[in-house]
Design a protein around this motif. Sequence first.
Motif, PDB file in Angstrom:
ATOM      1  N   ALA A 123     -14.135  17.369  21.561  1.00 41.14           N
ATOM      2  CA  ALA A 123     -13.811  16.961  20.194  1.00 41.14           C
ATOM      3  C   ALA A 123     -15.049  16.644  19.374  1.00 41.14           C
ATOM      4  N   VAL A 124     -16.110  16.173  20.033  1.00 40.00           N
ATOM      5  CA  VAL A 124     -17.363  15.862  19.322  1.00 40.00           C
ATOM      6  C   VAL A 124     -17.939  17.126  18.695  1.00 40.00           C
ATOM      7  N   TYR A 125     -17.648  18.274  19.301  1.00 38.62           N
ATOM      8  CA  TYR A 125     -18.166  19.566  18.830  1.00 38.62           C
ATOM      9  C   TYR A 125     -17.055  20.418  18.203  1.00 38.62           C
ATOM     10  N   LYS A 126     -16.024  19.734  17.695  1.00 37.64           N
ATOM     11  CA  LYS A 126     -14.891  20.363  16.997  1.00 37.64           C
ATOM     12  C   LYS A 126     -14.066  21.265  17.917  1.00 37.64           C
ATOM     13  N   GLY A 127     -14.157  21.051  19.218  1.00 39.21           N
ATOM     14  CA  GLY A 127     -13.420  21.869  20.160  1.00 39.21           C
ATOM     15  C   GLY A 127     -12.114  21.226  20.594  1.00 39.21           C
ATOM     16  N   ASP A 128     -11.195  22.068  21.054  1.00 39.12           N
ATOM     17  CA  ASP A 128      -9.884  21.637  21.530  1.00 39.12           C
ATOM     18  C   ASP A 128      -9.907  21.640  23.060  1.00 39.12           C
ATOM     19  N   ALA A 129      -9.903  20.464  23.673  1.00 43.70           N
ATOM     20  CA  ALA A 129      -9.998  20.346  25.125  1.00 43.70           C
ATOM     21  C   ALA A 129      -8.769  20.894  25.837  1.00 43.70           C
TER      22      ALA A 129
END
Length: 286
Positions: A123-129
């Motif tokens: 989430a810190v890098y705009k990603g969806d875990a």
Amino acid sequence: MKALLAGVVVVAGWALAARAELQRDIEYGQAGGERLLLDASVPDGAGPFPVAILVHGGGWDSGDKQGSDKPGNGADITPWFAPFTAAKFTWFSINYRLAPKHRWPACFDDVQTAIRWVKANAAVYKGDARRIVLVGHSAGGHLVALSATRSNADTRVQAVVGFAPVTDHEQDLAQRGGLSIALQHLLDRPREVTPDALTQLRAMSPVNRVRAGQPPVLLIHGDADKTVPMQQSLTFQKRLKSAGVACELITIKGGPHGLLTWSKLDPTYEAAMIAWIRRTLGEAGN
């Protein structure tokens, strides 16, 4: 920690170029006296974006997250960067400990550490875990394929893509006259195939670890590969399907082991790969 290097990547070769911030040398762990580093490409926009973890090859004893330690050689993964950036994935390209300084299973353990770190920090890098694909080439393909077969709750991802992956260490022992130099470095064993060595090779071969319920797999392999025979992907696909695991195979006609010429040999395969990943990961929030 070393200061992060940031920049703007402009992707050429795709109809719609995408902008992304590239952050280098982010520490995702420490092991064996080494800092484990990755590079992160963060798309422009709000996200959350699907996530790709890129694992280079190089015979477990070479290769690099920036493409290759010897740019232009058979382990060069730079062809991945443009399609994943243009498709607006948050992607992480990882380094891992290399043989012979670090023996098996150090490289595999580092991939597991990277997966856990990405899931915790996406989430810190705009990603969806919840939408992560593991991508690996050759030795890196071995590491991601084995990760799929041995995953648990904290290392499970939603999809795996193997580029010419090593899936059966036993398959070409006769052709190589025993253990290859790369496997000798990795396992700290001589060329001779002893019963103990054979047991270890079988245990670390993804083809022997397939199980129902593991993530779907896309295999991409050149039919002119002289390093990792395409038969390995054909056999792996058959084993996966027999276990009820979804698996598709893209064949690069005339494709060698290295990736640098693949898009010229098959201009459609990158788009087909991205489409498969998107279908498999689904949409945000699902």
